[in-house]
Design an enzyme around this catalytic site. Structure first.
Site, mmCIF file in Angstrom:
data_model
loop_
_atom_site.group_PDB
_atom_site.id
_atom_site.type_symbol
_atom_site.label_atom_id
_atom_site.label_comp_id
_atom_site.label_asym_id
_atom_site.label_seq_id
_atom_site.Cartn_x
_atom_site.Cartn_y
_atom_site.Cartn_z
ATOM 1 N N GLY A 676 65.836 40.551 -44.660
ATOM 2 C CA GLY A 676 66.516 41.145 -45.818
ATOM 3 C C GLY A 676 67.144 42.477 -45.480
ATOM 4 N N GLU A 679 67.979 46.007 -49.731
ATOM 5 C CA GLU A 679 67.212 47.124 -50.268
ATOM 6 C C GLU A 679 66.804 48.125 -49.197
ATOM 7 O OE1 GLU A 679 64.686 44.306 -52.395
ATOM 8 O OE2 GLU A 679 65.160 45.397 -54.224
HETATM 9 MO MO1 MOS Z 1 66.415 43.650 -56.871
HETATM 10 S S1 MOS Z 1 65.667 45.309 -57.821
HETATM 11 O O1 MOS Z 1 65.116 42.632 -56.668
HETATM 12 O O2 MOS Z 1 67.776 43.104 -57.643
#
Ligand code: MOS
Length: 721
Positions: A676, A679
């Site tokens: 990922g 984030e």
């Molecule tokens: Mo995110 S805060 O899981 O879109």
């Protein structure tokens, strides 16, 4: 046509031309016959009860078809008080009682033939309230703090003993304010009913989850709910769940027997689509002279609503980023009269890492150690929170390579010693980690052979919230079918398609692409079986189709985490570097340069990945320089109500940003080695900037945002400490 094959190429977005020509349809833009427009009405008190509603004047306005309040709203099933975790059943009630829990809560809905008629009539609905005194700022109601029902406290070892044996100790409290997600596309829905079935064009991050919520709220089978969202203009967590406006529109469509469009206004996006809560985080660190951590405690106090529980896991990073034998994380919540907070980009990490990585910088300075060496001293290849090995962890490499690229050797360790005229110059660093989750994902591939050319259509209910899902899924299918990207069509975000976990939690890329991979691999395997050729024989899809005398063929595939995945801690890692110049007279500061070095598995498309990271860096910079939702402390209404007063960074603030991806393929994470990224980019950015401000000024800023007036109040001038 894009003739490139496979992942790893920085190709343009496959849907890019649709977006720049305005042909990409967002939720409120679908042409629907006989559509009505709805305007929601918001409460003007934060706590109390509706005593009367007068709809007479509104009702007689031209075009008004229906007015819904708690008095005539469909009675919905009562939900659990605790907000259920993602991807589970949930119920979203609205207009169920005269009670008001927060300022701006929906108290009515006007449905009319045109948008303007609905808006006008909504203003004529007269609501009277029996007001009560609300609780707004949790800091004034600490006595109400409770331990969340959902157990989240954590401890290993003995923090008190670890602090007692430390040579250096730090105890510091950090504050991060309420923030709002504010994706560019407003939340919106067009809902209709046909033969007891719901169809909703809704701007959502997770199609299946939205369908589950609608099905549970209206008590109809999930198969009778169709959610469609081919384009989503950002979400940042606010569109993870189907929220009340979706339910309102569906309710109104049922009552009127016509399709209803409801668009949440920018003002309403402060009050009705969740927020990132104000966190107060106390961090205590103990370290030995040589820099080894002996103890780390992270104690979080925040707020939830009076009707639901949500807690942001701010201690996530503190549990696993560094080798520390004694560790404790606690969460306490104060119920207040604000809407329930909810996940906003890197919930837990974005805010938690500001506290942790600021505190690490403070401790490094106490120890007179370089903050990079201090972090490396406490590196670990085993996750101390669960004793599992990390599937891969290149934190040290991110820090070292970043230091080299950034010119860290030019930093002066002593703060306020690097000046350039009126400017105080500082360098800051921070370490980052974000879980790289991966979830069960299904996909379908439809192969066609036409005029000697193979075309592949991939279908799944995945969303592209601006992240690049269309592009990386097309690249994946191209890779596993060995055909050019231009011969792949990707169709997403319709609940008629195979189920995926949707876009959230940074699991999208890994989950979607492995799901698409499985469908493509299955197609080839099945076509070979039909020809009785072995798996190892190399044949093109075209040869397989021709050999089977097929012009079309469909296959499905499902990918899910392996045993190895479950036996490891799977995270992306990174390091952030910032150079900040502070004007010593005005306290104004400029972020001169930022560098992000990330180790986040295989990069499927360097261009879209870069977009994800700079987006994260921008939000991280926003946390420091501007973003703050201000609440009126007595009435509970938001004072920041638009982009005129809720500020986010602009291009000039982000003048010079460099992003580096370290080559990494983590085959434990998943077969494609993808981790990922969405984030990771925001995580610990704020700390790197705050640490640079300390290095520039000698002033430790522990409350975000860091404004010029806060720096002036702290006395930024060197020597005036
Ligand atoms: Mo995110 S805060 O899981 O879109």
């Amino acid at each position: 046509m894009d003739t490139s094959i496979g992942t790893g190429n920085p190709i343009d977005r496959v849907e890019g031309h649709l977006k720049v020509t305005g042909m990409a349809k967002y939720s409120s833009e679908f042409p629907v016959d006989k559509m009505l427009y709805a305007q929601a009405i918001n409460s003007t008190i934060a706590k109390g009860e509706i005593s009367s509603i007068d709809i007479s004047e509104a009702k007689k306005q031209k075009g008004v078809v229906e007015i819904i309040t708690y008095k005539n709203a469909e009675k919905l099933k009562t939900p659990d008080k605790k907000l259920p975790p993602l991807s589970t059943t949930s119920i979203q009630p609205v207009l169920q009682s005269p009670q008001v829990h927060y300022y701006g809560e929906y108290v009515g809905l006007v449905v009319a033939e045109t948008f303007e008629q609905a808006q006008y009539a909504a203003r004529l609905v007269k609501i009277k309230y029996k007001k009560e005194t609300p609780k707004i700022d949790f800091k004034n109601h600490r006595a109400d703090a409770y331990k969340p029902e959902e157990e989240s406290d954590y401890s290993r070892g003995d923090v008190e003993a670890g602090l007692a044996e430390a040579d250096q100790k730090l105890e510091a409290t950090y504050n991060t304010p309420i923030e709002h997600h504010h994706p560019m596309e407003l939340h919106a829905v067009i809902a209709s009913w046909e033969n007891g079935k719901v169809k909703a064009y809704a701007s959502q991050q997770m199609i299946n989850d939205a369908a589950v919520t609608i099905s549970n709220t209206f008590q109809i089978p999930k198969e009778d709910v169709r959610v469609i969202a081919p384009f989503v203009g950002g979400g940042f967590g606010s569109k993870l769940h189907a929220k009340q406006h979706v339910i309102l529109a569906i309710m109104a469509a049922k009552k009127t027997g016509r399709p209803v469009q409801l668009t949440v206004t920018r003002h309403q996006m402060f009050t009705n689509t969740n927020l990132r809560q104000h966190n107060e985080q106390k961090v205590s660190i103990g370290a030995a002279k040589d820099g080894s951590l002996t103890a780390l405690a992270h104690e979080i106090v925040s707020h939830t609503s009076t009707y639901e529980e949500y807690q942001e896991p701010c201690g996530t990073v503190s549990k696993m980023l560094y080798k520390v034998p004694n560790n404790k994380v606690t969460h306490r919540l104060v119920p207040v009269n604000l809407q329930t907070p909810f996940a906003m980009r890197a919930p837990g990490e974005a805010t938690g890492s500001f506290a942790l990585e600021s505190a690490m910088d403070e401790m490094a300075w106490k120890l007179k150690m370089d903050p990079i060496e201090f972090r490396i001293k406490n590196d670990t290849q085993t996750d101390p929170s669960n004793d599992k090995p990390f599937s891969s962890r290149l934190l040290v490499e991110c820090l070292r390579i970043g230091a080299d690229k950034f010119g860290w050797d030019k930093r002066k360790m002593e703060p306020a010693k690097n000046t350039n005229g009126n400017w105080l110059v500082g360098y800051g660093v921070s370490g980052a980690s974000r879980a790289a989750p991966y979830q069960e994902t299904s996909s379908k591939v439809i192969l066609t052979l036409k005029d000697g050319t193979v075309l592949a259509t991939i279908q799944m209910d995945a969303t592209d919230i601006g992240t690049g899902s269309y592009t990386i899924i097309a690249q994946t299918a191209s890779e596993y079918l060995d055909i050019p990207v231009g011969q792949v069509v990707v169709q997403l975000a319709d609940s008629l398609f195979p189920v995926t976990p949707g876009s959230g939690g940074s699991w999208g890329a890994a989950s979607y692409c492995n799901g698409a991979r499985m469908a493509c691999q299955n197609a080839i395997k099945e076509l070979k079986q039909k020809l009785n050729v072995g798996d190892e024989k190399k044949m093109s899809v075209k040869e397989l189709m021709t050999g089977n005398k097929l012009t079309t063929y469909e296959a499905q595939g499902t990918a899910k985490p392996s045993e190895a995945f479950k036996e490891h801690s799977v995270y992306s890692f990174g390091a952030n570097f910032a150079e900040v110049w502070v004007d010593k007279d005005t306290g104004m500061f400029r972020i001169k340069r930022m560098l992000n070095v990330g180790a986040c598995g295989k990069i499927l498309n360097p261009k879209t990945a870069f977009g994800q990271i700079i987006g994260g860096l921008t939000m991280g910079a926003g946390m420091v320089i501007a973003e703050q939702t201000r609440v009126e402390p007595n009435f509970g209404n938001f004072i920041t109500r638009s982009f005129a007063d809720y500020h986010v960074p602009v291009n000039l603030d982000m003048a010079n940003v460099e992003v580096v991806f370290l080559p990494e393929e983590d085959k434990i994470a998943n077969e494609m080695g993808v981790k990922g990224i969405g984030e990771l980019g925001i995580t610990s950015v704020a700390a790197s900037i705050a640490n640079a401000i300390f290095n520039a000024t000698g002033k430790r800023m522990r409350d975000l945002p860091i404004t010029p007036e806060k720096l002036i109040m702290a006395g930024v001038e060197p020597g005036v400490a």
